[in-house]
Design a protein around this motif. Structure first.
Motif, PDB file in Angstrom:
ATOM      1  N   LEU A  74       0.831  -1.200   0.000  1.00  0.00           N
ATOM      2  CA  LEU A  74       0.000   0.000   0.000  1.00  0.00           C
ATOM      3  C   LEU A  74       0.869   1.255   0.000  1.00  0.00           C
ATOM      4  CD1 LEU A  74      -2.948   0.966   0.139  1.00  0.00           C
ATOM      5  CD2 LEU A  74      -2.713   1.006   2.615  1.00  0.00           C
ATOM      6  N   ALA A  75       1.949   1.228   0.763  1.00  0.00           N
ATOM      7  CA  ALA A  75       2.840   2.387   0.832  1.00  0.00           C
ATOM      8  C   ALA A  75       3.529   2.643  -0.501  1.00  0.00           C
ATOM      9  CB  ALA A  75       3.886   2.179   1.920  1.00  0.00           C
ATOM     10  N   VAL A  76       3.746   1.612  -1.277  1.00  0.00           N
ATOM     11  CA  VAL A  76       4.383   1.779  -2.584  1.00  0.00           C
ATOM     12  C   VAL A  76       3.353   2.177  -3.639  1.00  0.00           C
ATOM     13  CG1 VAL A  76       5.520   0.530  -4.465  1.00  0.00           C
ATOM     14  CG2 VAL A  76       6.305   0.236  -2.118  1.00  0.00           C
ATOM     15  N   LEU A  77       2.194   1.548  -3.610  1.00  0.00           N
ATOM     16  CA  LEU A  77       1.204   1.776  -4.662  1.00  0.00           C
ATOM     17  C   LEU A  77       0.440   3.091  -4.520  1.00  0.00           C
ATOM     18  CD1 LEU A  77      -0.262  -1.805  -5.112  1.00  0.00           C
ATOM     19  CD2 LEU A  77       1.314  -0.571  -6.601  1.00  0.00           C
ATOM     20  N   THR A  78       0.144   3.522  -3.308  1.00  0.00           N
ATOM     21  CA  THR A  78      -0.666   4.730  -3.118  1.00  0.00           C
ATOM     22  C   THR A  78      -0.033   5.963  -3.762  1.00  0.00           C
ATOM     23  OG1 THR A  78      -1.612   3.822  -1.102  1.00  0.00           O
ATOM     24  CG2 THR A  78      -1.802   6.186  -1.399  1.00  0.00           C
ATOM     25  N   PRO A  79       1.234   6.260  -3.526  1.00  0.00           N
ATOM     26  CA  PRO A  79       1.802   7.447  -4.184  1.00  0.00           C
ATOM     27  C   PRO A  79       1.817   7.331  -5.711  1.00  0.00           C
ATOM     28  CG  PRO A  79       3.241   6.721  -2.407  1.00  0.00           C
ATOM     29  CD  PRO A  79       2.184   5.672  -2.582  1.00  0.00           C
ATOM     30  N   ILE A  80       2.087   6.141  -6.209  1.00  0.00           N
ATOM     31  CA  ILE A  80       2.161   5.956  -7.669  1.00  0.00           C
ATOM     32  C   ILE A  80       0.792   6.154  -8.310  1.00  0.00           C
ATOM     33  CG2 ILE A  80       2.595   4.256  -9.493  1.00  0.00           C
ATOM     34  CD1 ILE A  80       4.774   3.083  -7.630  1.00  0.00           C
ATOM     35  N   SER A  85      -2.977   9.419 -11.301  1.00  0.00           N
ATOM     36  CA  SER A  85      -4.359   9.890 -11.436  1.00  0.00           C
ATOM     37  C   SER A  85      -4.416  11.415 -11.402  1.00  0.00           C
ATOM     38  CB  SER A  85      -5.235   9.324 -10.317  1.00  0.00           C
ATOM     39  OG  SER A  85      -5.249   7.926 -10.375  1.00  0.00           O
ATOM     40  N   ALA A  86      -3.626  12.018 -10.508  1.00  0.00           N
ATOM     41  CA  ALA A  86      -3.606  13.481 -10.423  1.00  0.00           C
ATOM     42  C   ALA A  86      -3.138  14.088 -11.740  1.00  0.00           C
ATOM     43  CB  ALA A  86      -2.688  13.921  -9.281  1.00  0.00           C
ATOM     44  N   ALA A  87      -2.074  13.538 -12.298  1.00  0.00           N
ATOM     45  CA  ALA A  87      -1.564  14.061 -13.571  1.00  0.00           C
ATOM     46  C   ALA A  87      -2.608  13.936 -14.677  1.00  0.00           C
ATOM     47  CB  ALA A  87      -0.287  13.311 -13.953  1.00  0.00           C
ATOM     48  N   PHE A  88      -3.281  12.795 -14.749  1.00  0.00           N
ATOM     49  CA  PHE A  88      -4.300  12.598 -15.784  1.00  0.00           C
ATOM     50  C   PHE A  88      -5.468  13.571 -15.602  1.00  0.00           C
ATOM     51  CE2 PHE A  88      -8.290  10.598 -17.119  1.00  0.00           C
ATOM     52  CZ  PHE A  88      -8.040  10.477 -18.467  1.00  0.00           C
ATOM     53  N   LEU A  89      -5.965  13.690 -14.356  1.00  0.00           N
ATOM     54  CA  LEU A  89      -7.120  14.565 -14.107  1.00  0.00           C
ATOM     55  C   LEU A  89      -6.761  16.035 -14.341  1.00  0.00           C
ATOM     56  CD1 LEU A  89      -8.721  12.895 -10.969  1.00  0.00           C
ATOM     57  CD2 LEU A  89      -9.567  12.861 -13.328  1.00  0.00           C
ATOM     58  N   LEU A  90      -5.574  16.450 -13.909  1.00  0.00           N
ATOM     59  CA  LEU A  90      -5.169  17.840 -14.148  1.00  0.00           C
ATOM     60  C   LEU A  90      -5.026  18.115 -15.645  1.00  0.00           C
ATOM     61  CD1 LEU A  90      -2.568  18.383 -11.284  1.00  0.00           C
ATOM     62  CD2 LEU A  90      -4.761  19.545 -11.559  1.00  0.00           C
ATOM     63  N   VAL A 115      -6.419  17.500  -5.440  1.00  0.00           N
ATOM     64  CA  VAL A 115      -6.623  16.689  -4.234  1.00  0.00           C
ATOM     65  C   VAL A 115      -5.775  15.415  -4.309  1.00  0.00           C
ATOM     66  CG1 VAL A 115      -8.312  15.297  -2.961  1.00  0.00           C
ATOM     67  CG2 VAL A 115      -8.888  17.625  -3.666  1.00  0.00           C
ATOM     68  N   LEU A 116      -5.791  14.755  -5.453  1.00  0.00           N
ATOM     69  CA  LEU A 116      -4.975  13.551  -5.610  1.00  0.00           C
ATOM     70  C   LEU A 116      -3.478  13.878  -5.575  1.00  0.00           C
ATOM     71  CD1 LEU A 116      -7.015  11.495  -8.220  1.00  0.00           C
ATOM     72  CD2 LEU A 116      -6.500  10.878  -5.866  1.00  0.00           C
ATOM     73  N   GLY A 117      -3.101  15.054  -6.032  1.00  0.00           N
ATOM     74  CA  GLY A 117      -1.706  15.484  -5.928  1.00  0.00           C
ATOM     75  C   GLY A 117      -1.278  15.616  -4.472  1.00  0.00           C
ATOM     76  N   VAL A 118      -2.148  16.184  -3.645  1.00  0.00           N
ATOM     77  CA  VAL A 118      -1.852  16.305  -2.213  1.00  0.00           C
ATOM     78  C   VAL A 118      -1.763  14.918  -1.589  1.00  0.00           C
ATOM     79  CG1 VAL A 118      -2.803  17.103   0.000  1.00  0.00           C
ATOM     80  CG2 VAL A 118      -2.819  18.625  -1.990  1.00  0.00           C
ATOM     81  N   VAL A 119      -2.688  14.021  -1.964  1.00  0.00           N
ATOM     82  CA  VAL A 119      -2.654  12.649  -1.455  1.00  0.00           C
ATOM     83  C   VAL A 119      -1.337  11.981  -1.846  1.00  0.00           C
ATOM     84  CG1 VAL A 119      -3.705  10.354  -1.682  1.00  0.00           C
ATOM     85  CG2 VAL A 119      -5.153  12.364  -1.349  1.00  0.00           C
ATOM     86  N   ALA A 120      -0.884  12.204  -3.074  1.00  0.00           N
ATOM     87  CA  ALA A 120       0.376  11.618  -3.545  1.00  0.00           C
ATOM     88  C   ALA A 120       1.558  12.124  -2.718  1.00  0.00           C
ATOM     89  CB  ALA A 120       0.591  11.930  -5.020  1.00  0.00           C
ATOM     90  N   VAL A 121       1.592  13.412  -2.451  1.00  0.00           N
ATOM     91  CA  VAL A 121       2.693  13.987  -1.671  1.00  0.00           C
ATOM     92  C   VAL A 121       2.673  13.446  -0.249  1.00  0.00           C
ATOM     93  CG1 VAL A 121       3.584  16.141  -0.677  1.00  0.00           C
ATOM     94  CG2 VAL A 121       2.929  16.050  -3.085  1.00  0.00           C
ATOM     95  N   LEU A 122       1.492  13.467   0.399  1.00  0.00           N
ATOM     96  CA  LEU A 122       1.391  12.994   1.777  1.00  0.00           C
ATOM     97  C   LEU A 122       1.717  11.504   1.893  1.00  0.00           C
ATOM     98  CD1 LEU A 122      -1.777  14.893   3.073  1.00  0.00           C
ATOM     99  CD2 LEU A 122       0.642  15.358   3.579  1.00  0.00           C
ATOM    100  N   SER A 123       1.216  10.708   0.970  1.00  0.00           N
ATOM    101  CA  SER A 123       1.498   9.269   1.051  1.00  0.00           C
ATOM    102  C   SER A 123       2.967   8.975   0.770  1.00  0.00           C
ATOM    103  CB  SER A 123       0.582   8.485   0.109  1.00  0.00           C
ATOM    104  OG  SER A 123       0.787   8.866  -1.237  1.00  0.00           O
ATOM    105  N   THR A 124       3.599   9.775  -0.075  1.00  0.00           N
ATOM    106  CA  THR A 124       5.036   9.619  -0.311  1.00  0.00           C
ATOM    107  C   THR A 124       5.821   9.952   0.956  1.00  0.00           C
ATOM    108  OG1 THR A 124       4.779  10.157  -2.648  1.00  0.00           O
ATOM    109  CG2 THR A 124       6.988  10.399  -1.710  1.00  0.00           C
ATOM    110  N   LEU A 125       5.443  11.031   1.634  1.00  0.00           N
ATOM    111  CA  LEU A 125       6.118  11.397   2.881  1.00  0.00           C
ATOM    112  C   LEU A 125       5.941  10.321   3.942  1.00  0.00           C
ATOM    113  CD1 LEU A 125       5.275  15.208   3.119  1.00  0.00           C
ATOM    114  CD2 LEU A 125       7.482  14.156   2.561  1.00  0.00           C
ATOM    115  N   LEU A 126       4.740   9.773   4.068  1.00  0.00           N
ATOM    116  CA  LEU A 126       4.493   8.696   5.030  1.00  0.00           C
ATOM    117  C   LEU A 126       5.304   7.448   4.684  1.00  0.00           C
ATOM    118  CD1 LEU A 126       0.651   9.021   5.654  1.00  0.00           C
ATOM    119  CD2 LEU A 126       2.503   9.492   7.272  1.00  0.00           C
ATOM    120  N   ALA A 127       5.371   7.109   3.412  1.00  0.00           N
ATOM    121  CA  ALA A 127       6.124   5.928   2.997  1.00  0.00           C
ATOM    122  C   ALA A 127       7.615   6.099   3.282  1.00  0.00           C
ATOM    123  CB  ALA A 127       5.895   5.654   1.511  1.00  0.00           C
ATOM    124  N   VAL A 128       8.144   7.290   3.041  1.00  0.00           N
ATOM    125  CA  VAL A 128       9.561   7.548   3.320  1.00  0.00           C
ATOM    126  C   VAL A 128       9.821   7.489   4.826  1.00  0.00           C
ATOM    127  CG1 VAL A 128      11.361   9.336   3.233  1.00  0.00           C
ATOM    128  CG2 VAL A 128       9.999   8.822   1.200  1.00  0.00           C
TER     129      VAL A 128
END
Length: 181
Positions: A74-80, A85-90, A115-128
């Motif tokens: 989950l920690a690997v897949l969530t940021p990806i 998704s954020a890039a596609f939607l934007l 919103v998905l961009g923020v989720v990507a950043v936060l999940s990346t920080l949590l995974a690190v």
């Protein structure tokens, strides 16, 4: 490190082997059954070494459980997934805004993308952070078989020198005093 209060069943054979050696060394062959019955008392003299041995053996056999494996995935897949998704939607939202097609749909896509961009950043920080915590906690890695064997030998030496020989020598003195009385 907590000192075990009793001998584990898997270590009974090592205890008996060391007891046989101590019986030969002290000449107290008749005290075997008494020493076996008092195994937990005798092992207390080598408690620190025994606790280290048990901990290393447990560490060497440690395998990741299903929950930690699922969390790692989950920690690997969530940021990806969220970044993609954020890039596609934007991209879709901004293209629709440029094309002057349905402003509400374009605005919704852009908002969802951010919103998905923020989720990507936060999940990346949590995974690190989780990765760093795991690296610090497990910096050494699991114990090697050689380390486990070395700890086993140290425990058996302490058991012999500080546990069994003094116990058998003391019991021999007591039986000699009882026979003299």
């Amino acid at each position: 490190m907590a000192v075990p209060h009793h001998l584990r069943p898997e270590d009974r054979a090592d205890f008996e082997e060391t007891l046989r050696l101590a019986l030969v060394r002290t000449g107290q062959r008749d005290l075997k059954e008494q020493a076996l019955a008092d195994a937990d008392v005798i092992i207390a003299a080598s408690g620190t070494e025994y606790a280290a041995y048990v901990a290393l053996r447990r560490d060497a056999s440690r395998t990741p459980d299903a929950q930690s494996t699922a969390l790692a995935a989950l920690a690997v897949l969530t940021p990806i997934v969220s970044a993609t998704s954020a890039a596609f939607l934007l991209l879709a939202g901004y293209v629709l805004q440029l094309a002057d097609v349905s402003a509400s749909l374009a605005d919704s896509l852009v908002t969802a993308g951010w919103v998905l961009g923020v989720v990507a950043v936060l999940s990346t920080l949590l995974a690190v952070a989780a990765l760093v915590r795991t690296a610090v906690r497990d910096r050494r890695g699991p114990a090697s078989p050689a380390e486990v064997e070395q700890a086993r030998l140290e425990w058996k030496r302490a058991l012999l020198e500080r546990g069994l020989v003094p116990y058998l020598s003391g019991s021999g003195d007591n039986s000699g005093r009882q026979a003299a009385s």
